[in-house]
Design an enzyme around this catalytic site. Structure first.
Site, PDB file in Angstrom:
ATOM      1  N   HIS A 163       1.150  -0.965  -0.254  1.00 12.86           N
ATOM      2  CA  HIS A 163       0.343   0.008   0.686  1.00 12.86           C
ATOM      3  C   HIS A 163       1.004   1.508  -0.077  1.00 12.86           C
ATOM      4  O   HIS A 163       1.206   1.766   0.665  1.00 12.86           O
ATOM      5  CB  HIS A 163      -0.915  -0.185   0.821  1.00 12.86           C
ATOM      6  CG  HIS A 163      -2.188   0.946   1.007  1.00 12.86           C
ATOM      7  ND1 HIS A 163      -3.656   1.252   1.305  1.00 12.86           N
ATOM      8  CD2 HIS A 163      -1.586   2.815   1.425  1.00 12.86           C
ATOM      9  CE1 HIS A 163      -3.582   1.811   2.054  1.00 12.86           C
ATOM     10  NE2 HIS A 163      -2.645   3.202   1.943  1.00 12.86           N
ATOM     11  N   HIS A 182       1.385   5.610  -1.843  1.00 12.37           N
ATOM     12  CA  HIS A 182       1.619   6.620  -2.577  1.00 12.37           C
ATOM     13  C   HIS A 182       2.198   7.308  -3.027  1.00 12.37           C
ATOM     14  O   HIS A 182       2.945   7.543  -2.250  1.00 12.37           O
ATOM     15  CB  HIS A 182       0.280   7.517  -1.634  1.00 12.37           C
ATOM     16  CG  HIS A 182      -0.835   7.107  -0.715  1.00 12.37           C
ATOM     17  ND1 HIS A 182      -2.242   6.819  -1.397  1.00 12.37           N
ATOM     18  CD2 HIS A 182      -1.120   6.254   0.029  1.00 12.37           C
ATOM     19  CE1 HIS A 182      -2.918   6.641  -0.549  1.00 12.37           C
ATOM     20  NE2 HIS A 182      -2.258   6.399   0.264  1.00 12.37           N
ATOM     21  N   LEU A 183       2.461   7.561  -4.452  1.00 14.41           N
ATOM     22  CA  LEU A 183       3.484   7.804  -4.992  1.00 14.41           C
ATOM     23  C   LEU A 183       3.290   9.217  -5.726  1.00 14.41           C
ATOM     24  O   LEU A 183       4.043  10.053  -6.088  1.00 14.41           O
ATOM     25  CB  LEU A 183       4.101   6.914  -5.874  1.00 14.41           C
ATOM     26  CG  LEU A 183       4.668   5.387  -5.900  1.00 14.41           C
ATOM     27  CD1 LEU A 183       5.668   5.055  -6.936  1.00 14.41           C
ATOM     28  CD2 LEU A 183       6.089   5.856  -5.019  1.00 14.41           C
ATOM     29  N   ARG A 184       2.007   9.516  -5.141  1.00 13.26           N
ATOM     30  CA  ARG A 184       1.685  10.843  -6.246  1.00 13.26           C
ATOM     31  C   ARG A 184       1.911  10.485  -7.440  1.00 13.26           C
ATOM     32  O   ARG A 184       1.870   9.939  -8.568  1.00 13.26           O
ATOM     33  CB  ARG A 184       2.159  12.095  -5.382  1.00 13.26           C
ATOM     34  CG  ARG A 184       2.596  11.378  -4.099  1.00 13.26           C
ATOM     35  CD  ARG A 184       0.490  12.239  -3.882  1.00 13.26           C
ATOM     36  NE  ARG A 184       0.523  11.787  -2.272  1.00 13.26           N
ATOM     37  CZ  ARG A 184      -0.789  11.376  -1.399  1.00 13.26           C
ATOM     38  NH1 ARG A 184      -1.300  11.072  -1.768  1.00 13.26           N
ATOM     39  NH2 ARG A 184      -0.438  11.681  -0.147  1.00 13.26           N
ATOM     40  N   ASN A 241      -5.489   7.261  -5.977  1.00 10.69           N
ATOM     41  CA  ASN A 241      -5.753   8.245  -5.540  1.00 10.69           C
ATOM     42  C   ASN A 241      -5.281   9.743  -5.735  1.00 10.69           C
ATOM     43  O   ASN A 241      -5.543  10.238  -5.451  1.00 10.69           O
ATOM     44  CB  ASN A 241      -6.617   8.855  -3.971  1.00 10.69           C
ATOM     45  CG  ASN A 241      -5.213   8.409  -2.881  1.00 10.69           C
ATOM     46  OD1 ASN A 241      -3.844   7.574  -3.407  1.00 10.69           O
ATOM     47  ND2 ASN A 241      -4.673   9.131  -2.087  1.00 10.69           N
ATOM     48  N   LYS A 261      -9.387  -0.626  -5.875  1.00  9.91           N
ATOM     49  CA  LYS A 261      -9.487  -0.050  -4.036  1.00  9.91           C
ATOM     50  C   LYS A 261     -10.588   0.710  -4.146  1.00  9.91           C
ATOM     51  O   LYS A 261     -11.351   1.899  -4.831  1.00  9.91           O
ATOM     52  CB  LYS A 261      -7.984   0.847  -4.188  1.00  9.91           C
ATOM     53  CG  LYS A 261      -8.130   1.846  -3.037  1.00  9.91           C
ATOM     54  CD  LYS A 261      -7.448   1.516  -2.242  1.00  9.91           C
ATOM     55  CE  LYS A 261      -8.109   1.654  -0.836  1.00  9.91           C
ATOM     56  NZ  LYS A 261      -6.537   2.396   0.010  1.00  9.91           N
ATOM     57  N   HIS A 295      -9.945   0.383   1.887  1.00  8.93           N
ATOM     58  CA  HIS A 295     -10.457   1.865   2.935  1.00  8.93           C
ATOM     59  C   HIS A 295     -12.048   1.671   3.954  1.00  8.93           C
ATOM     60  O   HIS A 295     -12.431   1.853   3.337  1.00  8.93           O
ATOM     61  CB  HIS A 295     -10.395   3.276   2.544  1.00  8.93           C
ATOM     62  CG  HIS A 295      -9.427   4.630   3.352  1.00  8.93           C
ATOM     63  ND1 HIS A 295      -8.589   4.276   3.641  1.00  8.93           N
ATOM     64  CD2 HIS A 295     -10.364   4.617   4.531  1.00  8.93           C
ATOM     65  CE1 HIS A 295      -9.007   5.373   4.665  1.00  8.93           C
ATOM     66  NE2 HIS A 295     -10.140   5.826   5.222  1.00  8.93           N
ATOM     67  N   HIS A 310      -4.048  -0.730   6.192  1.00 12.53           N
ATOM     68  CA  HIS A 310      -4.259  -0.207   7.295  1.00 12.53           C
ATOM     69  C   HIS A 310      -5.050  -0.209   8.332  1.00 12.53           C
ATOM     70  O   HIS A 310      -6.068   0.508   9.361  1.00 12.53           O
ATOM     71  CB  HIS A 310      -3.512   1.385   6.414  1.00 12.53           C
ATOM     72  CG  HIS A 310      -4.699   1.982   5.855  1.00 12.53           C
ATOM     73  ND1 HIS A 310      -5.914   1.926   6.180  1.00 12.53           N
ATOM     74  CD2 HIS A 310      -4.842   2.586   5.017  1.00 12.53           C
ATOM     75  CE1 HIS A 310      -7.311   2.737   4.990  1.00 12.53           C
ATOM     76  NE2 HIS A 310      -5.877   2.892   4.562  1.00 12.53           N
ATOM     77  N   LEU A 365      -5.024   8.617   8.537  1.00  7.24           N
ATOM     78  CA  LEU A 365      -6.345   7.973   8.001  1.00  7.24           C
ATOM     79  C   LEU A 365      -5.811   6.667   7.381  1.00  7.24           C
ATOM     80  O   LEU A 365      -4.919   6.186   6.739  1.00  7.24           O
ATOM     81  CB  LEU A 365      -7.064   8.843   7.298  1.00  7.24           C
ATOM     82  CG  LEU A 365      -7.623  10.370   7.470  1.00  7.24           C
ATOM     83  CD1 LEU A 365      -8.833  11.171   6.480  1.00  7.24           C
ATOM     84  CD2 LEU A 365      -8.726  10.207   9.173  1.00  7.24           C
ATOM     85  N   ASP A 407       1.186   2.909   3.436  1.00  7.16           N
ATOM     86  CA  ASP A 407       0.744   3.759   3.015  1.00  7.16           C
ATOM     87  C   ASP A 407       1.521   5.231   3.288  1.00  7.16           C
ATOM     88  O   ASP A 407       1.382   5.822   4.155  1.00  7.16           O
ATOM     89  CB  ASP A 407      -0.481   4.031   4.393  1.00  7.16           C
ATOM     90  CG  ASP A 407      -1.374   4.910   4.571  1.00  7.16           C
ATOM     91  OD1 ASP A 407      -1.887   5.281   3.093  1.00  7.16           O
ATOM     92  OD2 ASP A 407      -1.950   5.355   4.771  1.00  7.16           O
ATOM     93  N   HIS A 463       3.168  14.724   2.072  1.00  8.85           N
ATOM     94  CA  HIS A 463       2.161  15.536   1.738  1.00  8.85           C
ATOM     95  C   HIS A 463       3.584  17.188   1.714  1.00  8.85           C
ATOM     96  O   HIS A 463       4.046  16.300   2.568  1.00  8.85           O
ATOM     97  CB  HIS A 463       1.448  15.713   2.754  1.00  8.85           C
ATOM     98  CG  HIS A 463      -0.258  14.390   1.937  1.00  8.85           C
ATOM     99  ND1 HIS A 463      -1.046  15.361   1.413  1.00  8.85           N
ATOM    100  CD2 HIS A 463      -0.194  14.124   3.039  1.00  8.85           C
ATOM    101  CE1 HIS A 463      -1.834  14.320   1.610  1.00  8.85           C
ATOM    102  NE2 HIS A 463      -1.599  13.654   2.257  1.00  8.85           N
ATOM    103  N   ALA A 519      -3.658  14.294   5.537  1.00  9.00           N
ATOM    104  CA  ALA A 519      -3.869  13.353   6.462  1.00  9.00           C
ATOM    105  C   ALA A 519      -2.819  12.611   5.436  1.00  9.00           C
ATOM    106  O   ALA A 519      -2.863  12.332   4.323  1.00  9.00           O
ATOM    107  CB  ALA A 519      -4.912  12.334   6.673  1.00  9.00           C
TER     108      ALA A 519
HETATM  109  C1  NCD Z   1      -3.280   9.567   2.204  1.00  6.43           C
HETATM  110  C2  NCD Z   1      -3.043  10.139   1.078  1.00  6.43           C
HETATM  111  O1  NCD Z   1      -2.963  11.067   1.330  1.00  6.43           O
HETATM  112  O2  NCD Z   1      -3.546   9.700   0.119  1.00  6.43           O
HETATM  113  N1  NCD Z   1      -3.738   9.062   2.958  1.00  6.43           N
HETATM  114  C3  NCD Z   1      -2.975   8.797   4.934  1.00  6.43           C
HETATM  115  O3  NCD Z   1      -3.724   9.621   6.219  1.00  6.43           O
HETATM  116  N2  NCD Z   1      -2.950   7.478   4.657  1.00  6.43           N
HETATM  117  C4  NCD Z   1      -4.774   8.181   1.751  1.00  6.43           C
HETATM  118  C5  NCD Z   1      -5.709   7.253   2.596  1.00  6.43           C
HETATM  119  O4  NCD Z   1      -4.411   6.166   2.494  1.00  6.43           O
HETATM  120  O5  NCD Z   1      -6.586   6.989   3.410  1.00  6.43           O
HETATM  121 ZN    ZN Z   2      -3.060   5.325   1.977  1.00  3.58          ZN
END
Ligand code: NCD
Ligand code: ZN
Length: 344
Positions: free
Chosen positions: A14, A16-18, A42, A100, A137, A175, A220, A248, A252, A264
């Site tokens: 899990h 997030h690479l953006r 996302n 997802k 999620h 998560h 989150l 996860d 940011h 988050a």
């Molecule tokens: C994630 C995100 O920033 O994309 N944020 C987080 O707090 N985990 C989204 C997610 O996985 O809930």
């Molecule tokens: Zn996530």
């Protein structure tokens, strides 16, 4: 006392690479330690179709520095308009490894998520038929449900009904943050898996709120009471095949974290493996780190374990407090104690 630990190369189930500049800055940190990762869809706009996932995968590969070996495992973002045939084709081609589910409004960039679960029934049935996992999620979004109860309520009201009405659907509880989720997962058959993040093994809700508000610990699902953190530690270090690592890691910029309404997400990609080695050692389970980080995930997803290895050595690692990106600095998760293990 062991001073060196060699494990099969880990995967992150899990991540997030953006995109764009942020992706270019964070991707090398994951690729340095992990062979593969399940890439969260996302983005804005979200990665909904097979064609969008192919485009995103191409951008990731183009951003991967020369000489690094990393395989992104793509996912599709489930919406009420998702086309079951497109999902099946993206799976059949080998491109997509999971779909997802974000309840609409549950977290960062989840506005296009699902509000009416009946509308995604044909997609879920197709996924059960073809063996494509659903990553969930697991939080309800109703304003009258306390944020600390949203995961437990989701299990009863949404997750369990979905699984009962879609027999055979493979589901990953993403998560997890509560003993309720650990207990639920522990009682299921092997169609259910659960990922656990690094930060939820380290922090409880006091870390966020006691002695001043700490935005860098806000993610989150939000961290819960200490008893829940301890349940997660027991699950992660148990060796139980249902539990595996999904960091996860969710970068940011500091500018976006340190706002009156801050984002988050904890950015843990650079130091996750060092933190995990210490967590597992604290719990006398260093010999089970490999199961959690490198073996249980591939087994759930029906993929081979990695041929290569990762070695950790008992030496204090040097991680920056933040990394620089073209969008601004991103703070690296601080476990709150000095780290003992380095990836070498
Ligand atoms: C994630 C995100 O920033 O994309 N944020 C987080 O707090 N985990 C989204 C997610 O996985 O809930
Ligand atoms: Zn996530």
């Amino acid at each position: 006392m062991t001073d060196t630990l060699t494990i099969r190369r880990p995967d992150d189930w899990h991540l997030h690479l953006r995109d764009g500049a942020m992706m270019r800055a964070v991707l090398p940190h994951t690729a340095a330690h992990f062979a593969r990762a399940i890439i969260m869809p996302n983005l804005v706009p979200p990665v909904v179709t097979g064609a969008q996932a192919q485009g995103y995968r191409d951008r990731i590969m183009a951003a991967l520095p020369e000489g690094m070996d990393f395989t992104p495992l793509m996912t599709l973002y489930l919406t009420e308009d998702t086309d079951a045939a497109d999902v099946a084709a993206a799976h059949a081609s080998g491109l997509v490894k999971a779909v997802k589910l974000y309840p609409a409004g549950a977290t960062t960039n989840s506005a296009s998520g699902v509000a009416n679960f009946d509308r995604v029934r044909p997609v879920l049935e197709k996924m059960a038929e073809i063996g494509l996992p659903l990553c969930v999620h697991g939080e309800v979004t109703e304003a009258d449900i306390d944020i600390f109860d949203r995961e437990a309520v989701f299990i009863d009201r949404v997750l369990d009904p979905i699984r009962r009405s879609t027999p055979g659907l493979r589901v990953v509880m993403e998560h997890i943050t509560t003993s309720d989720a650990v207990d639920y997962a522990s009682a299921q058959d092997d169609t259910l898996g659960a990922t656990i993040t690094t930060h939820h093994l380290v922090i409880n809700r006091n870390h966020i709120l006691a002695g001043g508000i700490k935005p860098h610990y806000y993610c989150l699902p939000v961290a819960k009471r200490e008893e829940h953190r301890l349940a997660l530690r027991r699950a992660a270090t148990s060796g139980d095949a249902r539990f595996f690592l999904g960091t996860d890691s969710a970068p940011h910029t500091d500018a976006n974290k340190l706002l009156p309404c801050g984002c988050a997400g904890c950015f843990t990609a650079p130091n996750t493996m060092s933190i995990l080695a210490q967590v597992f050692e604290q719990d006398a389970a260093l010999d089970r780190l490999e199961a959690f980080a490198s073996l249980n995930g591939p087994a759930f997803y029906g993929l081979p374990v990695n041929d290569t290895t990762l070695t950790l050595t008992r030496t204090a690692p040097a991680y920056p407090a933040h990394i620089d990106t073209e969008d601004g600095p991103v703070t690296v998760f601080d476990p709150g104690w000095p780290l003992d293990w380095s990836v070498t």
